[in-house]
Design an enzyme around this catalytic site. Structure first.
Site, PDB file in Angstrom:
ATOM      1  N   GLN B 345     -12.869  29.465 -93.366  1.00  0.00           N
ATOM      2  CA  GLN B 345     -11.981  28.309 -93.400  1.00  0.00           C
ATOM      3  C   GLN B 345     -12.815  27.048 -93.452  1.00  0.00           C
ATOM      4  O   GLN B 345     -14.006  27.067 -93.130  1.00  0.00           O
ATOM      5  CB  GLN B 345     -11.029  28.303 -92.192  1.00  0.00           C
ATOM      6  CG  GLN B 345      -9.838  29.233 -92.445  1.00  0.00           C
ATOM      7  CD  GLN B 345      -8.921  29.397 -91.270  1.00  0.00           C
ATOM      8  OE1 GLN B 345      -9.331  29.237 -90.128  1.00  0.00           O
ATOM      9  NE2 GLN B 345      -7.674  29.752 -91.553  1.00  0.00           N
ATOM     10  N   THR B 511     -15.310  27.481 -86.931  1.00  0.00           N
ATOM     11  CA  THR B 511     -14.170  28.309 -86.581  1.00  0.00           C
ATOM     12  C   THR B 511     -14.602  29.771 -86.641  1.00  0.00           C
ATOM     13  O   THR B 511     -15.507  30.114 -87.413  1.00  0.00           O
ATOM     14  CB  THR B 511     -12.976  28.073 -87.530  1.00  0.00           C
ATOM     15  OG1 THR B 511     -12.069  29.169 -87.388  1.00  0.00           O
ATOM     16  CG2 THR B 511     -13.393  28.011 -88.974  1.00  0.00           C
ATOM     17  N   THR B 512     -13.956  30.617 -85.847  1.00  0.00           N
ATOM     18  CA  THR B 512     -14.284  32.053 -85.830  1.00  0.00           C
ATOM     19  C   THR B 512     -13.327  32.835 -86.743  1.00  0.00           C
ATOM     20  O   THR B 512     -13.128  34.024 -86.583  1.00  0.00           O
ATOM     21  CB  THR B 512     -14.292  32.528 -84.361  1.00  0.00           C
ATOM     22  OG1 THR B 512     -15.170  31.672 -83.632  1.00  0.00           O
ATOM     23  CG2 THR B 512     -14.802  33.938 -84.190  1.00  0.00           C
ATOM     24  N   HIS B 513     -12.728  32.126 -87.716  1.00  0.00           N
ATOM     25  CA  HIS B 513     -11.726  32.765 -88.577  1.00  0.00           C
ATOM     26  C   HIS B 513     -12.363  33.347 -89.836  1.00  0.00           C
ATOM     27  O   HIS B 513     -12.077  32.920 -90.941  1.00  0.00           O
ATOM     28  CB  HIS B 513     -10.624  31.765 -88.914  1.00  0.00           C
ATOM     29  CG  HIS B 513     -10.018  31.158 -87.684  1.00  0.00           C
ATOM     30  ND1 HIS B 513      -9.355  29.957 -87.681  1.00  0.00           N
ATOM     31  CD2 HIS B 513      -9.983  31.598 -86.398  1.00  0.00           C
ATOM     32  CE1 HIS B 513      -8.942  29.679 -86.449  1.00  0.00           C
ATOM     33  NE2 HIS B 513      -9.317  30.656 -85.653  1.00  0.00           N
ATOM     34  N   ASN B 514     -13.235  34.322 -89.644  1.00  0.00           N
ATOM     35  CA  ASN B 514     -13.891  35.012 -90.755  1.00  0.00           C
ATOM     36  C   ASN B 514     -12.951  36.093 -91.264  1.00  0.00           C
ATOM     37  O   ASN B 514     -12.336  36.804 -90.463  1.00  0.00           O
ATOM     38  CB  ASN B 514     -15.184  35.665 -90.275  1.00  0.00           C
ATOM     39  CG  ASN B 514     -16.026  34.731 -89.416  1.00  0.00           C
ATOM     40  OD1 ASN B 514     -15.613  34.360 -88.326  1.00  0.00           O
ATOM     41  ND2 ASN B 514     -17.176  34.353 -89.889  1.00  0.00           N
TER      42      ASN B 514
END
Lengths: 411, 586
Positions: B345, B511-514
């Site tokens: 993201q 962000t950790t939204h991988n």
């Protein structure tokens, strides 16, 4: 009638007789026994931590020393497998083992004496179905001269009122059922009735709260402020069944009672217990002087910092999760031992199938001083309309010391 | 030689959100379920007691809840012509370790994706024409309407606090009017709103937007979920992201599922057991077991009828590559599926500095904020803008943690007395508007095995090759400009717009939204799992979590991960168990 018919007739009679004898181990009887064993919470004392159920060996701390519970599995050598039904009945009713040795009243035979012979036999039938476990509990570790069991006969003469439960005329069947369970198998008074110098019940203060294993088992009479006066019978049923209601959650020793015993009882029996307890007038709390303003102000500041996140500033808590303190009987109990202990060590509300969340209070013993804990508890006991004797720093210190020494002996 | 253990019905690799959901559902269906977790056991009272849960040094700066790069990491490069190097400190993203996974340390920002997000290729091509050749964006193979009941189920499990914007097609005042239709409102009302987001809401309304309280997994009141587990009201302490919640107020596996699951006799959890690979039979069409290693270095082989990969997105893909399951993606030929369609993201922010307004940032909760959704997905006409996709704008009051939060205007020195002065002046009086933008998938953004670097077990590290595309920069700049307009309408002393410029860097936290690497879809040539998250190649192997996203959307992913998991496990119960085999014919 010819011979063949006569034989058939005889066979039928014999068959019926055989069936009657077999009823001793019938499903209904064993199941009734299982239910009664649950009502008596036998598993709690007769199971050591990490041990096999009912194989005994759990240390029971008494003011006089430590006793280890017996193996009540049907093992013939180390358990009760070799006992006759009559011997079993005598153990429950008179506190005398088949060897003639007197049992210590940590085994609550003064209560179990109330249990009917029929119920005792059902309990025996159920215990007979368990897997036998070979295990001998350690000998009791008691102060002299209490190691001598024969002394118990004298104790029995003084404090033991032998005799099966008799219903009270003029009370409802439900009240009497509740009385039978509370006074008998439930042995509620074993914890909740204060003890005299010799460990006997102070019968004129029945169910008004007692000290047991470092906890204060609260007043469970209908006393308005310190008892269950503000609880409805349904509140009590909910508490005993699920471990929680809007007033409180079961922790400490009561957590085990709920998990192992009351959560397995029928709603009717729980309601009967509630009706009986609600019928116990108890003793109304005396008026106390309001604590010094300075202590209340200090207590409020600590409460606001450390307690209000869960118990809320208005003391109403989060029903079902974090116990309300406003109007709480535990908060206002005459003996603050449990309160102090919970603040020092933290506690966990027992999870049950209906209320699986293990709501927990963390330990503050490492974080707050004796004086701070005394102040915050004095505040809690005297805010929101609560009223109770203040807690002194010395009270906290002595509980702290007792916990330290009990954790040493437990190792 | 690995010791072979007795078989179980279901083995779960990792024990965070998705594994807890699968375990609860399948144990309830009567199966024997075993979860293998590389990290330690954790529960709320022991590990996150309120007497120490808010320890910023321990949790934020010493990264107590996260994967240790010295034990497990990946290598990174921006493009295929570079040499990837190992990430030796966590930065851009924060994979967790231990029971509960990232479900412990998330903020609790819980969204649904838009209906158009699930048909990103077909919808965008129908409206704007053919997508660039470099984009590997594709439809998910499942629609929003199909997922709606499962979104609902996850929201009611978690007790999400929010305000519906669209109930069965009827737009609701005060909610997000752009969201897909939902069957019913959120289980709990929105959190109590604080000052900064309230100012943002007024300015957003004034500039023609429709602000709404963001949906939060932080409890606005006490809540008992359908499993009977109770959560307590949030105390707005502002220690959510990177922390565990000691108040039972943030949804996590621990606060919503584990109290029930851990009581079940047909569930077993083995902690500190790291799965090394998934083993298949000689046909390669059936997964037979997993091999794991315990802390003493002993190896075990655990046979199972069904295997679910429930680890973090990148770890699932790593495990597939190491196990030789599925065809690895080759960016040159465009063939292969494992590692394909990795996405991330793109986030930016605008700081809004006041003199006369006390924002009190420390009165916070992870999902406490007001958002607008005008610029997300395809909620607006992208004609002439040169990009597809979008993101939400939100003014959050998540925290005022003193070591982490030092809002300073543009031009402030990074240290020294001027810096201290600026922090002191602005700490209480600054609000921030964040943009949370989607990233599309591209031929050249992917995961594979590193040719050089190896992990503690001697296995090749995962290699991440990733950069933002022009589409993402144009989109993010567009969002930041919109945020700046609203920021000005808040009438501050000054603003500081922080655009995301240049190449992607793995260093600063974003962000950790991988996502991606084991994408779901309708075609086995471009996806690793079908719409039920079942491997096309190995039908008794399932992949949970965001590694199945074919590209990312402009929202936090947890809600969609929860919905996909519930949908998959429902299919397993209703279709697979009756007839084990492929649930979709390719």
């Amino acid at each position: 009638m010819n011979i063949a018919a006569a034989c058939l007739f005889l066979a039928c009679i014999l068959g019926l007789a055989a069936e009657a004898a077999a009823a001793d181990t019938s499903f209904a009887r064993v199941e009734r026994g299982r239910y009664l064993v649950t009502a008596g919470d036998c598993v709690a004392c007769h199971t050591a931590s990490g041990g096999k159920p009912f194989a005994g060996g759990r240390p029971i701390q008494t003011p006089f020393g430590t006793i280890f519970s017996a193996n009540i599995t049907p093992d013939r050598e180390t358990g009760i497998g070799a006992w006759t039904d009559e011997e079993f009945y005598n153990a429950l009713h008179s506190g005398v083992a088949p060897s003639g040795a007197h049992l210590y009243p940590a085994f609550p035979y003064p209560y179990f004496a109330k249990v009917t012979r029929e119920d005792v036999q059902a309990i025996r039938a159920y215990l007979g179905t368990l897997d036998p476990v070979k295990s001998t509990p350690p000998p009791p570790d008691l102060a002299w001269p209490l190691g001598h069991r024969f002394l118990m006969s004298g104790w029995n003469g003084l404090f033991f009122d032998q005799g099966t439960f008799q219903p009270t005329a003029g009370k409802s069947d439900e009240w009497n059922r509740g009385a039978y369970l509370v006074q008998g198998l439930g042995h509620c008074g074993a914890c909740h009735t204060p003890k005299n110098f010799a460990g006997g019940d102070e019968t004129d203060q029945a169910l008004q709260g007692g000290l047991v294993q470092g906890w204060f088992a609260p007043d469970i009479t209908n006393a308005q402020r310190t008892g269950i006066g503000s609880w409805s019978a349904d509140d009590l049923v909910e508490y005993l069944e699920t471990g929680r209601n809007k007033h409180s959650g079961a922790t400490g020793l009561m957590a085990e009672v709920v998990a192992d015993s009351t959560s397995g009882l029928s709603k009717q029996d729980l309601h009967a217990i509630a009706v009986y307890l609600k019928g116990q007038e108890g003793r109304q709390a005396e008026n106390t002087d309001p604590p010094p303003q300075k202590v209340m102000a200090a207590g409020k500041a600590i409460y606001s910092d450390s307690c209000s996140g869960c118990h809320q500033m208005n003391g109403k808590g989060v029903p079902g999760m974090f116990s309300p303190l406003a109007g709480s009987a535990s908060a206002q109990s005459n003996d603050p031992t449990t309160l102090v202990r919970i603040v020092l060590q933290g506690t966990r509300t027992v999870p049950t199938d209906t209320r699986p969340t293990p709501a927990t209070m963390p330990a503050y013993g490492w974080k707050l001083t004796d004086g701070q804990i005394a102040a915050v508890l004095t505040f809690v006991r005297n805010e929101w309309g609560n009223a109770a004797e203040p807690v002194e720093a010395g009270d906290v210190e002595s509980v702290r010391r007792a916990l330290r020494s009990s954790s040493r002996t437990a190792k | 030689m690995a010791k072979k253990l007795p078989a179980v019905d279901v083995a779960l690799v990792g024990f965070g959100w998705t594994a807890a959901i699968v375990a609860e559902e399948l144990t309830a269906a009567g199966l024997d379920v075993l979860a293998l977790e590389r990290g330690a056991w954790r529960d709320t009272p022991t590990d996150f007691a309120v007497t120490f849960a808010q320890d910023e040094l321990r949790y934020m700066w010493r990264r107590s809840l996260f994967q240790e790069p010295a034990r497990q990491t990946l290598t990174f490069r921006n493009s295929m012509d570079q040499t990837a190097l190992p990430m030796r400190h966590l930065g851009s993203f924060l994979p967790a370790t231990g029971v509960g996974g990232a479900g412990i340390h998330w903020n609790g920002q819980n969204w649904r994706f838009l209906p158009t997000d699930f048909v990103a290729r077909s919808h965008n091509e129908a409206r704007y024409g053919t997508l660039p050749e470099s984009m590997t964006v594709q439809d998910w193979g499942v629609t929003y309407d199909e997922l709606e009941p499962y979104y609902d189920k996850f929201e009611y499990l978690c007790g999400i606090s929010g305000k519906a914007g669209n109930i069965k097609g009827r737009i609701q005042d005060g909610g997000n009017p752009f969201e897909g239709p939902r069957a019913r409102d959120y289980p709990n009302p929105p959190l109590d709103m604080v000052y900064g987001p309230t100012l943002f809401a007024a300015a957003a309304r004034e500039t023609g937007h429709k602000p709404f309280p963001c949906p939060a997994a932080n409890m606005s009141r006490a809540y008992t979920n359908p499993l009977g587990v109770t959560l307590a009201p949030c105390s707005y302490c502002g220690f959510c992201e990177k922390f565990g919640c000691g108040n039972y107020s943030k949804s996590s596996p621990q606060t919503t599922i584990l109290p029930v699951l851990m009581r079940r006799n047909n569930f077993e959890l083995r902690t500190q057991c790291e799965v090394l690979r998934v083993n298949c039979d000689s046909s390669g069409k059936r997964a037979t077991s997993v091999t794991y290693i315990d802390t003493e270095g002993r190896e075990f082989e655990q046979p199972a009828e069904m295997i679910f990969l429930c680890a973090f997105a990148q770890h699932n893909v790593h495990l597939l590559l190491l196990s030789g399951i599925g065809k690895p993606y080759d960016p040159k030929s465009g063939e292969g599926v494992v590692g394909r369609n990795y996405a991330y993201q793109i986030v930016s922010s605008v700081d809004v500095f006041f003199d006369d307004k006390i924002i009190n940032p420390f009165v916070g909760a992870g999902g406490l904020g007001v958002g607008i959704d005008e610029y997300n997905g395809d909620n607006f006409d992208h004609g002439g803008l040169g990009f597809i996709g979008g993101g939400y704008l939100a003014c959050w009051n998540t925290h005022g943690r003193p070591i982490e939060l030092h809002p300073t205007p543009k031009g402030t020195p990074k240290w020294g007395s001027k810096w201290k002065e600026a922090v002191a002046r602005n700490y209480l009086t600054t609000a921030t508007i964040s943009t949370h933008g989607a990233v599309m998938s591209y031929r050249t953004n992917y995961l594979d095995l590193d040719p050089t670097y190896r992990d503690a077990h001697g296995r090749p590290l995962l290699r991440l090759t990733f950069d933002f595309g022009d589409n993402e920069h144009r989109m993010s700049d567009y969002l930041t400009d919109r945020a700046a307009e609203i920021a000005k309408a808040m009438k501050p002393r000054e603003i500081h717009a922080k655009k995301r410029n240049g190449h992607y860097s793995v260093v600063p936290y974003q962000t950790t939204h991988n996502t991606g690497g084991a994408a779901m879809g309708t075609d086995p040539r471009t996806s690793f799992v079908n719409r039920y998250l079942q491997s096309w190649d190995v039908p008794n192997l399932f992949v949970m979590g965001s590694s199945v996203f074919p590209q990312n959307a402009g929202y936090n992913p947890t809600g969609t991960i929860g919905a996909l998991t519930y949908a998959a496990v429902d299919a397993v119960k209703n279709i697979y168990l009756k007839n084990p085999g492929p649930m979709v014919q390719a």
